[in-house]
Design a protein around this motif. Structure first.
Motif, mmCIF file in Angstrom:
data_model
loop_
_atom_site.group_PDB
_atom_site.id
_atom_site.type_symbol
_atom_site.label_atom_id
_atom_site.label_comp_id
_atom_site.label_asym_id
_atom_site.label_seq_id
_atom_site.Cartn_x
_atom_site.Cartn_y
_atom_site.Cartn_z
ATOM 1 N N HIS A 54 14.289 28.993 76.120
ATOM 2 C CA HIS A 54 14.871 27.603 75.939
ATOM 3 C C HIS A 54 14.926 27.602 74.450
ATOM 4 O O HIS A 54 16.441 27.144 74.082
ATOM 5 N N ILE A 62 21.821 24.265 77.316
ATOM 6 C CA ILE A 62 20.732 23.109 77.417
ATOM 7 C C ILE A 62 21.666 22.314 78.062
ATOM 8 O O ILE A 62 20.836 21.224 79.079
ATOM 9 N N TYR A 63 22.268 21.329 77.688
ATOM 10 C CA TYR A 63 23.167 20.242 78.001
ATOM 11 C C TYR A 63 23.966 20.839 79.539
ATOM 12 O O TYR A 63 23.413 19.637 80.336
ATOM 13 N N ARG A 65 22.302 22.312 81.764
ATOM 14 C CA ARG A 65 21.491 22.438 82.558
ATOM 15 C C ARG A 65 20.944 21.693 82.961
ATOM 16 O O ARG A 65 20.205 21.740 84.049
ATOM 17 N N PHE A 66 20.431 20.980 82.050
ATOM 18 C CA PHE A 66 19.532 19.951 82.349
ATOM 19 C C PHE A 66 19.724 18.342 81.548
ATOM 20 O O PHE A 66 19.721 17.257 82.476
ATOM 21 N N ILE A 70 17.878 18.255 75.832
ATOM 22 C CA ILE A 70 16.220 18.666 75.723
ATOM 23 C C ILE A 70 15.745 20.127 74.897
ATOM 24 O O ILE A 70 16.239 21.337 74.480
ATOM 25 N N LEU A 73 10.897 22.406 75.487
ATOM 26 C CA LEU A 73 10.364 21.877 77.374
ATOM 27 C C LEU A 73 8.596 21.459 76.977
ATOM 28 O O LEU A 73 8.699 22.742 75.781
ATOM 29 N N ASP A 77 6.846 20.702 82.230
ATOM 30 C CA ASP A 77 7.924 20.733 82.485
ATOM 31 C C ASP A 77 8.034 22.353 82.942
ATOM 32 O O ASP A 77 8.244 23.066 84.326
ATOM 33 N N PHE A 81 7.438 24.568 86.875
ATOM 34 C CA PHE A 81 8.468 25.201 86.391
ATOM 35 C C PHE A 81 7.781 26.719 87.176
ATOM 36 O O PHE A 81 8.284 27.146 87.777
ATOM 37 N N ALA A 119 19.643 25.932 91.342
ATOM 38 C CA ALA A 119 19.939 25.887 89.722
ATOM 39 C C ALA A 119 19.660 27.158 89.413
ATOM 40 O O ALA A 119 18.434 27.762 89.427
ATOM 41 N N ASN A 121 20.361 29.747 85.030
ATOM 42 C CA ASN A 121 20.177 28.891 83.675
ATOM 43 C C ASN A 121 20.077 30.554 83.041
ATOM 44 O O ASN A 121 19.275 31.163 83.295
#
Length: 897
Positions: A54, A62-63, A65-66, A70, A73, A77, A81, A119, A121
């Motif tokens: 991350h 990052i934007y 995905r989430f 952020i 993390l 969280d 995960f 999802a 990443n």
């Protein structure tokens, strides 16, 4: 390092796995750039790797995905995960060496539900390598196994890469824009398009992987001694002598600065090579190989040729070492040829790589034959034989213990290689026959594939390889090759007999042949051999006088080829003196060049292809005819319609899976399904089994029979299923008296042998009793069988076998290929059966078997095929723990150790 390599992406046997951790989801995969990565379920110990992953991502990634910026993390969280139940919450991670490069996950919308939110990443530093696509394939396959049928996802409009992953996967994706977010949804059941996409991606990735092996710009040979008579020195000297166009380095751990070996500066370690290397040939003692693997990885090597001995062929410790070699090499993203490999060759004039122990005088010239040999020593003999016959070589590989690179990989490469027009493989074992069938079939559509397969018995399997059997009968393997369009031969001589024909002559348009000769006996021998192999002699034999001039022999050959009723020519010539006159060879060649028809010749005393002539010569007519017949059958296979893969509507796959899971839950080692379970299982695939009612007395039998207009009584014990002709069934019972008498007679017959069980079943219409079955073979996966029930199958072995997935043409040929097929077509005045209904039943069994590897055996018997349909009167199903199939719906490299 741990015994298994000590890599972050993997675990040793001693490591503690989280509850329910599914090891079977672990896989090595080839990415789109040809390098290897490792996929596995997420674990709590991935926490630090996720934080690093991350932290290395861009703000934009990052934007996307989430949906929020952020920076770090939270521990909460990351705990959520990494702690999953591997059922309702599933997550996979992908590692390249020790770097986490991708994460994929799905969460069911509700517990136990069939819809899950998915999802992904992917690391910014590893974009464009197909990571998201691989993770989607694996998640979809895992989801299907767990009862998930549909994936949904919310994606920001600017996240084009993720939208592309969904769109390009071949699923039917729906999009809906709402409140600034694109809602994506698609069913994950495989479609023709999704399968085609997966196979195309696999093909491209493996071609790139093999291109890196066969087209290196730099090669290091590790273990090069100053003494010439050593393996490492032989490899190095042959690379140099072959004129390799790239850079080559000798590596000797005792080398000091300024040391020269064969005129080249030697280095003590691969790490000392400036600029790194692409390929390493490893020829050191087995105990040193693992350390060399790490050194080669640090030098950027993409592949290894391991010539060292002392691995699986040496026993238990060697097998463990071989496993470590594979794990470590794949951890570093490298492919491995060997161990105990005799090397590889790329004869391309732009490469000229002879990384083998075949010296220059043993090498064939550059040409269009690709060769693969599992046996190293035999591989060198194959090269010698090709050279003696005048056959040119494009590429060659000796797999040795075949821990990684196999014939399947080479066939993927040869499919796209314009330099290769025909392929020969010498196989001793087969690690992934389902994939072999698929790849060979694709390759054989454009290029002949000739296979020598040493037997399948215990004595045919070399030390260090797993013992595998083939569906109880050796013809199973032969049928697999025929279904794939492969030309199977018995030995290396026959391989080159066929190769010299298909490389130098056009494929025959039919099976009509002409025979010309200058000797009556030789011509007759050729004609008889042709007829015996199913060829039609439509011209000749024509015999010219033994003392005839060369021009006269050419004229009769030309006339034969000009005959419209001829598809190929067999020319036989015995020299009136000791040696063949070269003018005769040229005359036959000149005649053949004027026609688009193949010509094979028997010039007694010659074998091979004379330079400049192009007509393959064989020492005896039988050899020529055998090769020609093989080419004829291959050409017929290639021209025919191969049909469409069978697809079924209304299949309830999940319901069938629940039945199988419940049976294995009560009997983990396997069990026979109860009749009600078998009926329900088959019904989920549209197969209706006629009910039969167990009865315990004559009165009960009469009472049940009163419901029908005619019944049969049959013994139901499984012990009697394979005893045909013993009278375990009573037919055409229409009155209470007949039913009572039949019951008492049958019960009296069963009592002395201690067998119980009688059932009443409605009487079926008259027709032909056939059997449809499937078995999960430990080597081939599902094998579907069909034949006329009773003596034809049980005594004569008259059964057609095919390997799913099947096409409609496969099924048609399956039914027509059995010797008893005339019984289905109105034999001796009977009505022909409904072939469409019979084909549909076989299709349903094939899809059922293909979908569920837990089905150890399915037997539909008897099945009454008649004019108006088919009736399944009996069915038995045995389930067992599902084997790991070699060719699943998700890409993975096998570990053949």
């Amino acid at each position: 390092m741990s015994a298994d390599g000590g890599m972050m992406g993997r675990m040793s046997e001693a490591d503690v796995l989280p509850p329910g951790y599914p090891r079977e989801w672990e896989a090595d995969v080839v990415l789109s750039d040809g390098r290897v990565a490792h996929v596995r379920p997420i674990r709590p110990d991935d926490t630090e790797a996720i934080h690093r992953f991350h932290a290395a991502q861009s703000e934009q990634s990052i934007y996307l995905r989430f949906f929020a910026p952020i920076k770090r993390l939270s521990d909460k969280d990351v705990h959520r995960f990494t702690h999953v139940d591997y059922s309702d919450r599933v997550a996979l991670v992908m590692y390249v060496r020790d770097d986490l490069v991708g994460i994929g996950r799905y969460d069911r919308i509700r517990e136990g539900g069939s819809v899950a939110e998915v999802a992904f990443n992917v690391s910014d530093h590893h974009q464009g390598r197909g990571i998201g696509s691989v993770l989607l394939e694996h998640l979809a396959d895992i989801g299907r196994e767990g009862g998930v049928t549909r994936f949904v996802a919310d994606v920001l409009p600017q996240n084009r890469k993720m939208i592309g992953v969904f769109r390009d996967a071949g699923f039917e994706v729906s999009h809906e824009f709402d409140d600034g977010v694109i809602a994506v949804a698609f069913d994950i059941e495989p479609t023709e398009e999704s399968r085609a996409v997966r196979m195309s991606r696999e093909h491209r990735s493996e071609v790139r992987s093999m291109s890196a092996v066969l087209h290196p710009e730099s090669v290091a040979v590790v273990g090069v001694s100053r003494r010439p008579a050593t393996i490492g020195r032989a490899f190095f000297d042959d690379i140099v002598a072959g004129g390799f166009t790239g850079r080559v380095y000798p590596v000797n751990n005792a080398a000091e600065p300024g040391t020269l070996i064969n005129g080249h500066p030697a280095v003590a370690s691969v790490r000392d090579i400036e600029g790194g290397i692409d390929l390493a040939v490893v020829a050191v003692v087995a105990e040193e190989v693992l350390g060399i693997v790490d050194e080669c990885a640090d030098a950027g090597a993409k592949a290894l040729v391991v010539a060292s001995e002392g691995f699986a062929e040496a026993g238990t410790e060697g097998r463990a070492l071989q496993r470590q070699l594979l794990v470590r090499a794949r951890h570093h993203g490298m492919r491995v040829l060997g161990p105990t490999s005799f090397g590889l060759i790329n004869n391309d004039p732009q490469i000229r790589l002879n990384a083998s122990i075949a010296s220059a005088d043993q090498l064939p010239p550059f040409g269009s034959l690709g060769l693969f040999s599992q046996s190293g020593g035999l591989g060198i003999a194959l090269l010698n034989s090709a050279r003696r016959r005048g056959l040119g070589l494009s590429t060659f590989a000796s797999a040795g213990n075949r821990v990684d690179i196999s014939g399947n990989d080479l066939m993927q490469y040869w499919t796209d290689d314009d330099s290769t027009t025909a392929v020969g493989l010498y196989l001793e074992t087969m690690g992934n026959p389902r994939k072999f069938t698929r790849i060979a079939r694709k390759l054989a559509m454009t290029k002949p594939v000739v296979v020598v397969k040493s037997g399948i018995g215990q004595h045919a399997i070399p030390q260090g390889h797993r013992v595998r059997l083939t569906h109880e009968r050796p013809e199973t393997f032969g049928q697999m090759l025929r279904q794939s369009g492969v030309i199977r031969v018995d030995n290396a001589h026959q391989l080159f007999d066929v190769a010299q024909l298909v490389l130098n002559q056009p494929l025959p348009r039919g099976e009509r042949v002409a025979v010309v000769s200058n000797n009556d006996a030789l011509g007759s021998l050729a004609a008889d051999a042709a007829s015996a192999r199913g060829l039609q002699v439509t011209h000749g034999p024509v015999t010219v006088p033994a003392e005839a001039l060369t021009e006269q022999f050419r004229e009769v050959a030309d006339a034969a080829l000009a005959d419209e009723a001829v598809d190929a020519l067999i020319a036989c010539f015995v020299p009136p003196i000791a040696d063949i006159d070269p003018e005769v060879v040229q005359a036959v060649s000149a005649a053949a060049e004027g026609h688009v028809k193949p010509c094979v010749a028997t010039f007694v005393g010659m074998r091979g292809v004379t330079p400049g002539a192009g007509v393959p010569s064989y020492p005896m007519p039988e050899d020529a005819v055998r090769a020609l017949a093989a080419a004829v059958r291959y050409a017929q296979w290639r021209r025919r319609d191969h049909g469409e893969r069978v697809r079924l509507e209304g299949v309830r796959r999940a319901a069938a899976g629940e039945i199988l899971d419940a049976a294995l839950a009560r009997s983990p080692r396997g069990t026979e399904l109860e009749p009600e379970e078998a009926t329900a299982l088959l019904a989920a695939y549209g197969i209706h089994v006629w009910p039969r009612v167990p009865v315990g007395s004559a009165d009960e039998a009469v009472e049940v029979a009163d419901r029908f207009d005619g019944v049969v009584l049959k013994a139901t014990s499984p012990l009697l299923q394979h005893q045909p002709g013993q009278g375990w069934v009573r037919f055409s019972l229409r009155s209470p008296e007949a039913v009572r008498e039949a019951y008492l007679d049958l019960a009296g017959q069963l009592e002395p042998i201690g067998v119980e069980g009688i059932a009443v079943q409605q009487m079926a219409p008259s027709g032909v009793s056939v059997e449809v079955n499937s078995a999960e073979d430990p080597l081939f996966g599902p094998v579907v069988g069909f034949g006329v029930a009773g003596l034809p199958i049980d005594l004569l072995g008259d059964e057609a076998l095919r390997f799913p997935p099947l096409t409609d043409v496969d099924i048609t040929e399956m039914v027509s290929s059995i010797k008893a097929a005339p019984m289905l077509d109105g034999y001796r005045g009977a009505m022909p059966v409904d072939h469409a209904a019979l084909h549909d039943l076989i299709a349903r069994v094939s899809v059922l078997a293909d979908d569920h590897p837990q089905l150890a055996h399915v037997r539909l018997n008897p099945v009454l095929a008649h004019q108006e349909g088919v009736e399944v009167l009996g069915a038995s199903v045995r389930v067992a723990p599902a084997p790991t199939r070699a060719d699943a719906e998700r890409r993975t490299l096998l570990a053949d150790v």
